[in-house]
Design a protein around this motif. Structure first.
Motif, short mmCIF file in Angstrom:
data_model
loop_
_atom_site.label_atom_id
_atom_site.label_comp_id
_atom_site.label_asym_id
_atom_site.label_seq_id
_atom_site.Cartn_x
_atom_site.Cartn_y
_atom_site.Cartn_z
N LEU A 1 0.83 -1.20 0.00
CA LEU A 1 0.00 0.00 0.00
C LEU A 1 0.87 1.26 0.00
O LEU A 1 0.61 2.22 -0.73
N ILE A 2 1.93 1.22 0.83
CA ILE A 2 2.84 2.37 0.88
C ILE A 2 3.47 2.59 -0.49
O ILE A 2 3.55 3.72 -0.98
N GLY A 3 3.89 1.50 -1.13
CA GLY A 3 4.49 1.60 -2.46
C GLY A 3 3.54 2.28 -3.43
O GLY A 3 3.92 3.18 -4.19
N ILE A 4 2.27 1.86 -3.41
CA ILE A 4 1.30 2.42 -4.34
C ILE A 4 1.06 3.90 -4.03
O ILE A 4 0.98 4.73 -4.92
N TYR A 5 0.99 4.22 -2.74
CA TYR A 5 0.80 5.62 -2.35
C TYR A 5 2.02 6.46 -2.74
O TYR A 5 1.89 7.63 -3.08
N ILE A 6 3.19 5.86 -2.65
CA ILE A 6 4.40 6.61 -3.06
C ILE A 6 4.31 6.93 -4.55
O ILE A 6 4.58 8.06 -4.97
N LEU A 7 3.91 5.93 -5.35
CA LEU A 7 3.73 6.18 -6.78
C LEU A 7 2.77 7.34 -7.01
O LEU A 7 3.02 8.24 -7.81
N MET A 8 1.66 7.28 -6.27
CA MET A 8 0.65 8.33 -6.42
C MET A 8 1.22 9.69 -6.04
O MET A 8 1.04 10.68 -6.76
N SER A 9 1.95 9.75 -4.93
CA SER A 9 2.44 11.04 -4.47
C SER A 9 3.62 11.55 -5.29
O SER A 9 3.77 12.75 -5.49
N LEU A 10 4.45 10.62 -5.80
CA LEU A 10 5.57 11.05 -6.66
C LEU A 10 5.03 11.72 -7.92
O LEU A 10 5.47 12.82 -8.30
N SER A 11 4.05 11.07 -8.55
CA SER A 11 3.52 11.64 -9.78
C SER A 11 2.78 12.94 -9.49
O SER A 11 2.76 13.86 -10.30
N PHE A 12 2.19 13.01 -8.30
CA PHE A 12 1.50 14.23 -7.87
C PHE A 12 2.51 15.36 -7.72
O PHE A 12 2.29 16.48 -8.17
N ASN A 13 3.64 15.04 -7.10
CA ASN A 13 4.65 16.05 -6.84
C ASN A 13 5.27 16.57 -8.13
O ASN A 13 5.61 17.74 -8.25
N LEU A 14 5.40 15.68 -9.13
CA LEU A 14 5.96 16.12 -10.41
C LEU A 14 5.12 17.25 -10.98
O LEU A 14 5.65 18.25 -11.47
N VAL A 15 3.80 17.09 -10.89
CA VAL A 15 2.91 18.09 -11.47
C VAL A 15 2.74 19.29 -10.54
O VAL A 15 2.81 20.43 -10.97
N VAL A 16 2.52 19.01 -9.26
CA VAL A 16 2.23 20.10 -8.33
C VAL A 16 3.51 20.81 -7.89
O VAL A 16 3.63 22.02 -7.99
N GLY A 17 4.44 20.01 -7.41
CA GLY A 17 5.64 20.60 -6.82
C GLY A 17 6.59 21.17 -7.86
O GLY A 17 7.12 22.27 -7.70
N TYR A 18 6.82 20.41 -8.93
CA TYR A 18 7.82 20.84 -9.91
C TYR A 18 7.25 21.75 -10.98
O TYR A 18 7.92 22.65 -11.44
N THR A 19 6.01 21.46 -11.39
CA THR A 19 5.47 22.24 -12.50
C THR A 19 4.55 23.36 -12.02
O THR A 19 4.24 24.28 -12.77
N GLY A 20 4.08 23.26 -10.76
CA GLY A 20 3.25 24.31 -10.22
C GLY A 20 1.80 24.23 -10.65
O GLY A 20 1.06 25.21 -10.54
N LEU A 21 1.38 23.07 -11.16
CA LEU A 21 -0.03 22.90 -11.52
C LEU A 21 -0.72 22.15 -10.38
O LEU A 21 -0.43 20.98 -10.15
N LEU A 22 -1.60 22.82 -9.68
CA LEU A 22 -2.26 22.18 -8.55
C LEU A 22 -3.39 21.29 -9.08
O LEU A 22 -4.54 21.69 -9.16
N ASN A 23 -3.03 20.07 -9.47
CA ASN A 23 -3.98 19.17 -10.11
C ASN A 23 -4.73 18.34 -9.08
O ASN A 23 -4.30 17.26 -8.70
N LEU A 24 -5.88 18.84 -8.63
CA LEU A 24 -6.65 18.11 -7.61
C LEU A 24 -7.41 16.94 -8.22
O LEU A 24 -8.02 16.15 -7.50
N GLY A 25 -7.38 16.82 -9.54
CA GLY A 25 -8.04 15.69 -10.18
C GLY A 25 -7.16 14.44 -10.20
O GLY A 25 -7.53 13.43 -10.80
N HIS A 26 -6.02 14.54 -9.53
CA HIS A 26 -5.05 13.45 -9.56
C HIS A 26 -5.67 12.10 -9.16
O HIS A 26 -5.45 11.09 -9.83
N VAL A 27 -6.45 12.08 -8.08
CA VAL A 27 -7.02 10.80 -7.66
C VAL A 27 -8.13 10.35 -8.61
O VAL A 27 -8.42 9.16 -8.71
#
Lengths: 388, 288, 297
Positions: C21-47
């Motif tokens: 579960l942690i692994g899957i959540y890490i995948l989810m959060s890593l891809s989230f961070n790429l868009v939100v943290g690095y690109t500055g797009l606050l994509n709340l539709g991620h889930v």
């Protein structure tokens, strides 16, 4: 300054982690004198109202059993996990119950979804899963150690349908909630009703405004409405808005709407609504349960049938463990062969070959805030009117 | 014809509810630039306070209504002081507020279950049904519509004709300039939260009487209020009214033409399309 | 009978379960961070994207008997396309308003999953999603998740330290300047969204086959809170931080199961403690523990 603050935060988190970790591991220690039973039920989130109703029933039954000396001299200890009616939450919760608490029996889940998500884990660990309320047909194939004490939806819908036909109501409208239980009842009603279904719509859980739906329903000109909600709250709103729309129509409902205190509090809303009730016997365990429930919680249960079912599931489990010991396979065998016409709060019941319960149902009608069995007045055709 | 009038009334009633939900959100956003989704939680908690005092403690209904408004005001102020102000002092950006407000929304739901239990509660309230041009309307619904109109009128007066309104707008436009001009911006935000949250109390009373209570209602209310506010333009009161009407119109139409279960789907599709075409809402303006 | 409470061994099973579960959540959060943290797009539709991936793979593998690997790939590719479409509004819309648009997208996905009964079975959800023969046991599945997560992490960590990653950060920090420097701003955003979509679609598929049951409410606000928390605790614009953040999130929350409360308060109290912890972290460290950037609103 900021840097200092950050270090302080790191330290705090570290300490919290260590303390929690300590609790974590110490809690997994011995379980000598008690019979640990896991419970999966939604305690927060959308389904918390059913989940907490179940919890009250479990707590009541366990306190009675423990007060009477427990099971083979051991007290039952319930280990609650919040399954949130969600698959992922339910699997983690189940895994924790199965492997850390080492339970061999789990009561729940309350929703079909969480039960279906838990089943692969309990099956693999050979743990018995006993759901008091999951009604999805998929449960039947979930595994040999998965049981449920709630009756299949088919009977109640069939009963209501044939009663409606016998009173000459051949044009029906159906309103149902998009949950497994409510949809199961709806489908069963459609399958057995021989009249014409002129209107058949679903609404999502959490919906509160049914007015346009009701206006549309009225345009279809039905003789009767069959309301199949998941909870009495949604059902009561539908009744209220039907009454306010000025429509006169016979109302039939599924047994989720049987909430005696709500019916007593609002007699005019429920007047002449016909429902198939899981028959709680007028003597024995059911009466004891209701009295004890009132004494413990100060009111009557919101979901009577679910409450009785959850209450029974604890007693069934206690009885089975009491006679064959703490072994899931043996208890499953006991359920399959020894539970014959078992007198429970929910009625006399049997598990069929798929582990589903079979119980008695009666048709009842709300009259002046009370539920009156229809058999007693079988020859009286009710007035087709709901508004005062 | 009758059916059409009836549908229009249904739409208006739902629109008034949404407008009440949105009014506090918009009022708070327009001054503080906080998208206070936990407003839904404030409404839910004060609805429970209303139910508890009137049904369990059997207080007079007016007294309970006051209690609901006091509860919501206090809750709003507490959230502002304990969470949003510290975030502001730390110069937190949008993301921080967003997570904070969602967390507060979740906490409100959990608080309701912890204090009042997980059951749905019914006030069992019903009022006289009137037939107006062929449509069935209850006294409560007429009162609801009247209250909504009055509230929006008062809010309009407040923001355009009072000194407080002007300082509010100054704070919203540029906090630094406002404080240079001697405006106590913190105090203004405090007052805004108090007033906006008082509106939550009003919404709570009507919602509770009309639709009864469910411990999780805060989330749905936040989402609906949010949708109405965003369609209209989150900083504009006129926008909140128009957004609520539009949202409610689309919902009633989708129930009528598609079926009740499509209601939310169509509402959100509308929101999505609107945001794509008019990201600042119908009446929103860009803030520099 | 054979099921004696064997402290260590059984604790392992639980930890292995959590591991996946942690692994899957890490995948989810890593891809989230790429868009939100690095690109500055606050994509709340991620889930919502994650839900699409989960449903695609679940339906293909369960109903059409496609091999698991194909299901996983299809989930990733389809989600990538949807993410690409979701990137289109980013051409015009910025900051908080993009967050609103994508939150609207999440609501639409939820509503479609609930209403598209003939395909998604609506609120009943899809039970009995098969796991591949080879990864039937939880420990084998953990191995699979760990491999995919590790590969993704290495890929993303290199990506964000490459010129491409620096270009993304330039877009986040000041779009106008980036534009003037000749950076293809929108194209960068689009590519970041698509990469993120591919990863989160796969994460959704992995979740579906792990839990073996999905329903629309599996991809709703609760999960969004987890994704946001994982990233916030660890740190905005830090891949390593994200991994740490998700682990801390689980390490803080799971032990709450072992605190004993009065039974009627267990559920709400746990939820409240979790949310208060989250608030505490945001108030104390708005950038997260290892974060480098703060987001413009």
């Amino acid at each position: 300054m900021a840097e200092k603050n950050n270090n302080a935060l790191l330290w705090t988190i570290g300490i919290v982690l260590i303390v929690l970790g300590f609790v974590y591991f110490s809690a997994t220690g011995g379980s000598g004198g008690t019979l640990k039973v896991g419970v999966l039920t939604p305690l927060t989130g959308d389904a918390a109202s059913y989940g907490t109703a179940m919890q009250r029933a479990y707590d009541l039954a366990v306190s009675q059993i423990n007060a009477a000396g427990g099971v083979n001299g051991k007290n039952i200890e319930l280990v609650y996990e919040d399954s949130k009616c969600d698959g992922a939450a339910a699997t983690t919760a189940t895994q924790k119950l199965v492997s850390v608490d080492g339970v061999k029996f789990i009561l729940g889940g309350t929703c079909s979804g969480e039960t279906l998500a838990a089943a692969p884990i309990t099956q693999a660990a050979r743990v018995l899963l006993l759901s008091p309320s999951a009604t999805s047909p998929d449960i039947t194939d979930a595994g040999d150690l998965v049981f449920r004490t709630y009756p299949s939806d088919d009977f109640e819908a069939k009963m209501v349908a044939s009663y409606a036909e016998s009173t000459g109501q051949m044009r029906a409208a159906i309103i149902s909630e998009t949950t497994d239980f409510a949809q199961g009842v709806r489908n069963a009603f459609k399958a057995s009703y021989t009249g014409e279904v002129v209107f058949d719509e679903t609404f999502n859980s959490g919906e509160t405004d049914f007015r346009t739906l009701i206006t549309k329903l009225r345009a279809a000109n039905p003789q009767m409405v069959y309301v199949s909600p998941q909870s009495p709250a949604a059902g009561e709103l539908i009744l209220k808005q039907i009454a306010e729309s000025g429509m006169n129509v016979a109302v039939f409902a599924n047994n989720a709407m049987i909430d005696r205190s709500a019916i007593a509090a609002n007699p005019s809303l429920y007047e002449e609504v016909v429902m198939a009730e899981v028959q709680l016997p007028s003597e024995g365990k059911a009466v004891d349960m209701l009295t004890a429930y009132e004494a413990m919680y100060g009111n009557s249960p919101e979901f009577v049938a679910y409450t009785a079912s959850a209450y029974d599931s604890v007693y069934l489990l206690a009885e089975a463990v009491g006679s064959v010991g703490e072994d899931a396979e043996a208890v499953a065998g006991y359920f399959g062969y020894q539970v014959v016409d078992w007198p429970g709060a929910i009625g006399t019941f049997n598990f069929d070959e798929n582990g589903d319960a079979e119980v008695e149902l009666t048709l009842v009608q709300a009259i002046s805030g009370a539920l009156v069995p229809l058999q007693a007045q079988a020859n009286v055709v009710p007035e087709v009117e709901t508004t005062k | 014809m009758d059916v059409f009038v009836e549908l229009v009334f249904h739409g208006l009633i739902a629109a008034c509810i949404y407008a009440l939900l949105a009014s506090g959100l918009v009022f708070i956003y327009s001054t503080t630039r906080v998208f206070h989704l936990a407003h839904g939680g404030v409404i839910a908690l004060s609805a429970y306070a209303f139910w508890f005092t009137t049904s369990v403690l059997s207080w007079n209904i007016v007294l309970s209504a006051l209690m609901a408004i006091v509860t919501s005001t206090v809750l709003g102020l507490v959230m502002n002081e304990l969470v949003y102000e510290p975030l502001r002092r730390r110069n937190s950006k949008g993301l921080g507020y967003l997570i904070a407000t969602i967390a507060l929304l979740m906490i409100s739901g959990a608080l309701i279950i912890a204090i009042f239990g997980g059951q749905n509660q019914s006030l069992g309230f019903s009022s006289q049904v009137h037939v107006i041009v062929g449509a069935h309307v209850t006294t409560l619904q007429l009162l609801l519509m009247a209250t909504t109109v009055v509230i929006f009128f008062l809010l309009h007066l407040l923001s355009t004709h009072t000194r407080f309104g002007k300082t509010m707008r100054a704070t919203a436009d540029n906090e630094v300039v406002a404080s240079v001009l001697g405006i106590d911006t913190r105090q203004i935000r405090r007052l805004t939260f108090a007033l906006g949250s008082a509106l939550a109390g009003v919404a709570a009373i009507f919602y509770a009487l009309e639709f009864n209570l469910d411990p999780n209602m805060g989330v749905m209310m936040a989402i609906k209020g949010f949708t109405a506010a965003v369609i209209g333009g989150p900083g504009s009161m006129t926008g909140a009214i128009v957004g609520s009407l539009l949202l409610s119109g689309v919902e009633q139409a989708s129930v009528w033409y598609l079926g009740s279960s499509w209601r939310n789907a169509m509402a959100f599709t509308l929101l999505f399309i609107f945001l794509l075409m008019k990201p600042h809402g119908l009446f929103g303006r860009r803030f520099s | 009978m054979a099921f004696l409470a064997d402290g260590l061994v059984s604790m392992d099973a639980y930890l292995i379960h959590l591991g996946s579960l942690i692994g899957i959540y890490i995948l989810m959060s890593l891809s989230f961070n790429l868009v939100v943290g690095y690109t500055g797009l606050l994509n709340l539709g991620h889930v919502g994207l994650m839900g699409i991936g989960a449903y695609v793979s679940a339906i293909l593998v369960k109903n059409f008997h496609l091999p698991f690997a194909l299901g996983l790939l299809a989930a990733g590719l389809l989600t990538m396309c949807v993410a690409g479409i979701l990137a289109l509004p980013a051409k015009k819309i910025k900051g908080d308003y993009y967050a609103l648009v994508t939150l609207g997208f999440l609501f639409v996905v939820f509503a479609v999953l609930v209403n598209g009964e003939s395909v998604t079975r609506g609120t009943l959800g899809i039970p009995g999603i098969p796991r591949p023969e080879m990864f039937l046991s939880n420990s084998m599945y953990l191995l699979l998740v760990a491999c995919i997560t590790a590969t993704t992490f290495l890929f993303l960590d290199r990506l964000v330290h490459s010129p491409f990653g620096r270009a993304l950060e330039a877009v986040r920090d000041d779009e106008e300047v980036a534009q003037m420097l000749g950076k293809p701003v929108f194209k960068l955003k689009l590519i970041a969204m698509m990469i993120s979509g591919f990863i989160v679609g796969m994460a959704g598929a992995l979740l579906a086959h792990f839990v073996q049951f999905i329903a629309p409410n599996s991809f709703w606000l609760d999960l969004l809170v987890s994704a946001l928390s994982g990233m916030m605790i660890g740190g905005v614009a830090s891949m390593r931080g994200t991994v740490v953040g998700v682990v801390i999130l689980f390490a803080l929350l799971e032990p709450l199961r072992f605190l004993s409360f009065p039974s009627s308060l267990i559920g709400p109290l746990r939820l409240m403690i979790m949310m208060c912890l989250l608030l505490f972290i945001i108030l104390r460290r708005p950038r997260g523990l290892m974060g480098r950037a703060e987001l413009e609103s």
